[in-house]
Every structure is written in structure tokens, then in C-alpha cells.
Design a protein around this motif. Structure first.
Motif, short mmCIF file in Angstrom:
data_model
loop_
_atom_site.label_atom_id
_atom_site.label_comp_id
_atom_site.label_asym_id
_atom_site.label_seq_id
_atom_site.Cartn_x
_atom_site.Cartn_y
_atom_site.Cartn_z
N ARG A 1 0.82 -1.04 0.05
CA ARG A 1 -0.18 -0.20 0.10
C ARG A 1 0.85 1.20 -0.03
O ARG A 1 1.89 1.40 0.88
CB ARG A 1 -0.86 0.00 1.07
CG ARG A 1 -1.85 -1.15 1.19
CD ARG A 1 -2.40 -1.27 2.55
NE ARG A 1 -3.35 -0.12 2.86
CZ ARG A 1 -3.80 0.34 4.22
NH1 ARG A 1 -3.76 -0.58 5.08
NH2 ARG A 1 -4.49 1.12 4.43
N THR A 2 0.61 2.04 -0.93
CA THR A 2 1.46 3.47 -1.28
C THR A 2 0.54 4.50 -1.25
O THR A 2 -0.26 4.66 -1.97
CB THR A 2 2.20 3.48 -2.35
OG1 THR A 2 2.92 2.07 -2.57
CG2 THR A 2 3.32 4.46 -2.58
N ARG A 3 0.84 5.30 -0.26
CA ARG A 3 -0.08 6.56 0.12
C ARG A 3 0.48 7.65 -0.32
O ARG A 3 1.80 7.97 -0.43
CB ARG A 3 -0.14 6.73 1.68
CG ARG A 3 -1.23 7.71 2.04
CD ARG A 3 -2.79 7.39 1.93
NE ARG A 3 -3.18 6.24 2.30
CZ ARG A 3 -3.74 6.14 3.66
NH1 ARG A 3 -3.73 7.21 4.33
NH2 ARG A 3 -4.03 4.99 4.08
N GLU A 4 -0.25 8.43 -1.12
CA GLU A 4 0.30 9.47 -2.09
C GLU A 4 -0.61 10.99 -1.79
O GLU A 4 -1.69 10.66 -1.80
CB GLU A 4 0.24 9.11 -3.62
CG GLU A 4 1.56 8.00 -3.71
CD GLU A 4 2.74 8.55 -3.64
OE1 GLU A 4 3.62 7.90 -3.15
OE2 GLU A 4 2.97 9.43 -4.39
N GLY B 1 -4.56 9.63 -1.99
CA GLY B 1 -4.82 8.49 -2.59
C GLY B 1 -4.15 7.60 -2.06
O GLY B 1 -2.85 7.52 -1.49
N GLU B 2 -4.41 6.22 -2.63
CA GLU B 2 -3.34 4.97 -2.04
C GLU B 2 -3.30 3.83 -3.18
O GLU B 2 -4.36 3.55 -3.90
CB GLU B 2 -4.09 4.49 -0.87
CG GLU B 2 -3.38 3.26 -0.42
CD GLU B 2 -4.08 2.63 0.93
OE1 GLU B 2 -3.35 2.99 2.04
OE2 GLU B 2 -4.83 1.88 0.70
N LEU B 3 -2.33 3.60 -3.63
CA LEU B 3 -2.22 2.69 -4.38
C LEU B 3 -2.11 1.18 -3.89
O LEU B 3 -1.13 1.12 -2.99
CB LEU B 3 -0.81 2.62 -5.36
CG LEU B 3 -0.57 1.68 -6.56
CD1 LEU B 3 -1.65 2.30 -7.74
CD2 LEU B 3 0.85 1.98 -7.07
N ALA C 1 -13.03 7.26 0.63
CA ALA C 1 -12.73 6.34 -0.50
C ALA C 1 -11.38 5.26 0.00
O ALA C 1 -11.56 4.10 -0.61
CB ALA C 1 -12.63 6.66 -1.91
N ILE C 2 -10.53 5.84 0.58
CA ILE C 2 -9.33 4.78 0.76
C ILE C 2 -9.65 3.57 1.71
O ILE C 2 -10.28 3.99 2.57
CB ILE C 2 -8.01 5.74 1.32
CG1 ILE C 2 -7.71 6.79 0.18
CG2 ILE C 2 -7.09 5.25 1.81
CD1 ILE C 2 -6.75 7.87 0.83
N GLY C 3 -9.31 2.78 1.45
CA GLY C 3 -9.60 1.40 2.24
C GLY C 3 -10.75 0.72 2.06
O GLY C 3 -11.27 -0.03 2.74
N ASN C 4 -11.54 1.05 1.12
CA ASN C 4 -13.16 0.44 1.03
C ASN C 4 -12.85 -0.87 0.51
O ASN C 4 -12.05 -1.02 -0.07
CB ASN C 4 -13.80 1.36 0.11
CG ASN C 4 -13.74 1.41 -1.26
OD1 ASN C 4 -14.22 0.33 -2.05
ND2 ASN C 4 -12.78 2.11 -1.97
N ASN C 5 -13.93 -1.46 1.02
CA ASN C 5 -13.58 -2.93 0.72
C ASN C 5 -14.02 -3.41 -0.82
O ASN C 5 -13.29 -4.27 -1.20
CB ASN C 5 -15.02 -3.71 1.51
CG ASN C 5 -16.41 -3.12 1.12
OD1 ASN C 5 -16.56 -2.30 0.30
ND2 ASN C 5 -17.22 -3.45 2.07
N ARG C 6 -14.50 -2.59 -1.51
CA ARG C 6 -14.70 -3.01 -3.25
C ARG C 6 -13.21 -2.74 -3.83
O ARG C 6 -13.07 -3.43 -4.66
CB ARG C 6 -15.71 -2.08 -3.81
CG ARG C 6 -17.13 -2.31 -3.18
CD ARG C 6 -18.08 -1.81 -4.09
NE ARG C 6 -19.63 -2.14 -3.47
CZ ARG C 6 -20.83 -2.12 -4.10
NH1 ARG C 6 -20.57 -1.67 -5.61
NH2 ARG C 6 -21.78 -2.44 -3.58
#
Length: 435
Positions: free
Chosen positions: A103-106, A117-119, A145-150
Motif C-alpha cells: 500500500r502506497t499512500r500519495e 490516494g492509495e495504490l 474512499a481509501i481502504g474501502n472494501n470494493r
């Protein structure tokens, strides 16, 4: 599609393969761990904390669309250390190992804001080094939206996923807006950033937009170099059309007659003038209609997105505070995706909920059929007896609905279409023919 998943997942354990096993005793003492479980060719389960579930319970979302609480007596999910046991609907119980994700937070500078955002990249043995890249474009919700289950459900199917908090939500700066032009610029910036982060590690890239994201994602695709767009329960037609079609669907459900339906169409045209002018003109015509229909029963029954409320608000209040109430999010009311789709020459997937009350499908289905007849590369799938969000439901005698699950096949369809895996059976989905 109302004009206007949560706690980040901790995904760290050993990648493993699922195996069919004999029934396993479920331990009440084992505490479930947030994360994604399963591999691309298996069932997948995502566990995450939910406000409505008391600790130590977690919410589960399964690739087949079932969701709920791990604490529920009938939960199909039980937990071990680093794995879950899933009770499938067809193959008994299977063991799914927890997945590892990088997980890369940007931070992404955009107009008057910085998006966060997060890759999310799958890792471990057996994971393809080159895989599709997907940027998720969310709907009108204001939740982070970051970390959402979908997102993790997609990543567990073997693709790299970039998700970001929209401006004015979560960790991102700026003011919340529903201006499709601005949101498309943000999505394009997110795509460019994700492509840079994943450079050399993705085979193709594109957007997955749901609900209002169905307007934004195709527009963003015209502003970035991408290979596909996937849309779930979105519209080709405008927010004005959406409001009108909602009211006509309500009229049909209520059993209103042709005269009343005609009055509703007049109402839609009248309110359209007001919202499209951003509350600078059109009040006189609405007041005339308001007086003419004051004693008619339907006036108190139909809503749409905004027309019903505007009709029931008196003229002086509507002139004074109408824009603040109905037009404070910079919506492009007459925006229509037809021109945008005409400019796209990439594969498009459009998934429709047949009984969508928030985003009625008739005009959108007709438009998509016309595109297909002209040779546009658009795959259109329709899921029957499914409402907005691709939810199956139980309908009460009064017409209210209770969602029961995401329809089986929806998540698998999205994943397979993006990764290029062929599969014929997606639950009850029907592929819309060209003619």
C-alpha cells in the motif's frame, strides 16, 4: 443516484491458496482480523470494521455479493489466525488465506486542492508481475474512499487498484463538489499519478466508475491515456433526465393516469429551466403550475431528485433559498454523456440494475443500444430484479425495499472484464444484444 467502504483495511499475512475441506468447527473465541482473503481464481472475502457492528465483530463482503456481520448467527464467515473459513453457496466450506498487499499512500496536487490516494498492489508467490491498473471513481457519497472494501475485492482478483478520497472528503483538501468537469480533472490526475507509480508493472489501465462515477469516469477517460472504462449503475442521460424518469417511475408504481403523467412531464420541464439557469429564471412558470395543480393528489406523492420538493416549496422561499438548498454543489444539470462516449474509442463495460429506482434505466439502455448498433465497443450487462448499487432486494407491500445482497456475478464480471478472463456465467446477468 442521490445527488449530493470506511476504516482502512490492515492486509498483512501470508498469501495462500484455498482448499476444499471438511466442515470445520467454528471457534467463538477467534477474533477476526481485517483484511482480504483468497486469491484471483478463488472466492474472495474482505473483512473491515463497520460502525454498525460492535467489536470484535467485522463486516464481511464476499466476491459473490453477500455481506453482513461476522457476529451474525448465520454468518458464512468464521475466522482463524491468518485465514477465514467461508461457507460457499455451492462448494461447501473452503479455507482462504489472508492476502498481502503493498500500500502506497500519495498526495496529488489538483486545482485548489491536494487529493490523498492509495495504490494497492497484490504481492506474494503466484501474483503476476504485470497486471491491469484500475482507478476507482466513486459516486456522490461523502465518505472516504481509501481502504474501502470494493477496492480490496478488486485487488484480490489480481489487479493493481488506485483509490482516492474525493476533494472535500476524507484526507483530501478542497471543497466537496459535484461538478463533473472538476471531478473528471481530479480523476485524470489520479490516473496519471497511479500510472507513474505503477510504471513498468501494469499491462493496461482504466477507470471503474459507479453511480455518479458513471458520468465522471468516461469524461476523465477523454483527458488521460487509458485502455478501458467500466461503469456500474450509471447513466448516459443528464441529471435533469434522471429527475424526470424517477418521477415517471414513481407515477407508474403509484398507478397514476396519463393526465397525471403529462403534468409530471410539465413539472420536469419547468424545474429544468430553473436548475439549468442556476435559479436565475423560470419561477413564474413553476408558480403557474403550482397553482394549477394545487388540489391534485399526485403533487404530494412524487419526488424525483428535486422537482417534487421544488413544487411543494412556496414561490417566495424557492426564490430566496432555492439555490442554497438544491444547487449548492455545482452540478451540471444538463450534462449528457452522449458526446463524451462518442469521443471514446476504447472498450467500455456498462452494468445496469434492471429495477434501479435512483437511476432509471430506460433512456440509458436505449442510448447504449444505439452505440452498439453503430459498432461502438460497449459491452452492456443487465442484472434483473436489482436496484441501485447492484443490490438484490425484498419489496414490502407498501413498495419499500430492503437490500439483501449485491447481486451474484457483479463483482466477478467487473474483475474478469478488466483482467480479460473469459467467463460466461455471471449470476442472472443478461448481455444486451446489439438489436
Amino acid at each position: 443516484m442521490r445527488i449530493l467502504f470506511k476504516t482502512p483495511l490492515r492486509c498483512a499475512a501470508i498469501l495462500g491458496l484455498a482448499m476444499s475441506i471438511a466442515p470445520i468447527a467454528r471457534s467463538a473465541e477467534t477474533i477476526c482480523e481485517p483484511g482480504a482473503y483468497g486469491a484471483p481464481d478463488q472466492d474472495v472475502v474482505v473483512l473491515e470494521a463497520k460502525d454498525w457492528i460492535p467489536s470484535p465483530g467485522l463486516g464481511y463482503l464476499i466476491l459473490d455479493g453477500r455481506y453482513g456481520s461476522t457476529l451474525a448467527p448465520d454468518s458464512p464467515v468464521s475466522c482463524g489466525r491468518g485465514y477465514v473459513i467461508l461457507k460457499t453457496e455451492t462448494s461447501g466450506e473452503v479455507r482462504l488465506e489472508q492476502r498481502v498487499f503493498k500500500r502506497t499512500r500519495e498526495e496529488i496536487p489538483v486545482a485548489d486542492a491536494v487529493l490523498v490516494g492509495e495504490l494497492v498492489e497484490p504481492t506474494g508467490a503466484g501474483v503476476a508481475p504485470i497486471r491491469p491498473l484500475v482507478v476507482m471513481v466513486h459516486g456522490s457519497e461523502t465518505e472516504p474512499a481509501i481502504g474501502n472494501n470494493r477496492a480490496y475485492l478488486l485487488a484480490a482478483q489480481g489487479m493493481t487498484v488506485f483509490t482516492y478520497d474525493k476533494r472535500g472528503t476524507g484526507r483530501s483538501g478542497g471543497f466537496y463538489t459535484q461538478n463533473f468537469e472538476l471531478l473528471a480533472d481530479d480523476a485524470a490526475a489520479a490516473m496519471n499519478h497511479a500510472q507513474s507509480l505503477a510504471q513498468g508493472h501494469f499491462s493496461r489501465s482504466g477507470y471503474w466508475g459507479q453511480s455518479q462515477g458513471g458520468w465522471v469516469a468516461p469524461l476523465a477517460a477523454t483527458r488521460s491515456k487509458v485502455d478501458f472504462v467500466a461503469v456500474g449503475f450509471g447513466l448516459v442521460t443528464s441529471p435533469i433526465d434522471e429527475d424526470r424518469e424517477q418521477m415517471l417511475l414513481e407515477a407508474e408504481t403509484l398507478g397514476l393516469n396519463d393526465h397525471e403523467a403529462a403534468e409530471i412531464r410539465k413539472l420536469s420541464g419547468t424545474t429544468a429551466t430553473i436548475v439549468a439557469s442556476h435559479f436565475t429564471r423560470g419561477f413564474e412558470a413553476l408558480e403557474s403550475l403550482r397553482r394549477k395543480t394545487a388540489d391534485e393528489k399526485w403533487v404530494h406523492l412524487v419526488n424525483g431528485e428535486y422537482s417534487g420538493d421544488m413544487l411543494r416549496m412556496n414561490d417566495s422561499d424557492l426564490r430566496r433559498v432555492g439555490r442554497a438548498v438544491f444547487d449548492n454543489l455545482e452540478i451540471i444539470w444538463d450534462y449528457n454523456s452522449t458526446t463524451t462516449l462518442n469521443h471514446l474509442n476504447i472498450p467500455i463495460l456498462w452494468v445496469i440494475a434492471e429495477q434501479d429506482r435512483q437511476a432509471p434505466i430506460a433512456a440509458t439502455t436505449a442510448a447504449l443500444r444505439r452505440f452498439r448498433e453503430k459498432g461502438k465497443a460497449i459491452d452492456v450487462y443487465v442484472f434483473p430484479e436489482t436496484d441501485h448499487g447492484m443490490y438484490e432486494f425484498v419489496q414490502a407491500p407498501d413498495g419499500s425495499r430492503r437490500n439483501t445482497r449485491v447481486t451474484e456475478g457483479y463483482f466477478r464480471l467487473i474483475g474478469n472484464w478488466i483482467t480479460g478472463n473469459s467467463q460466461v456465467d455471471y449470476g442472472r446477468a443478461v448481455l444486451l444484444p446489439t438489436k
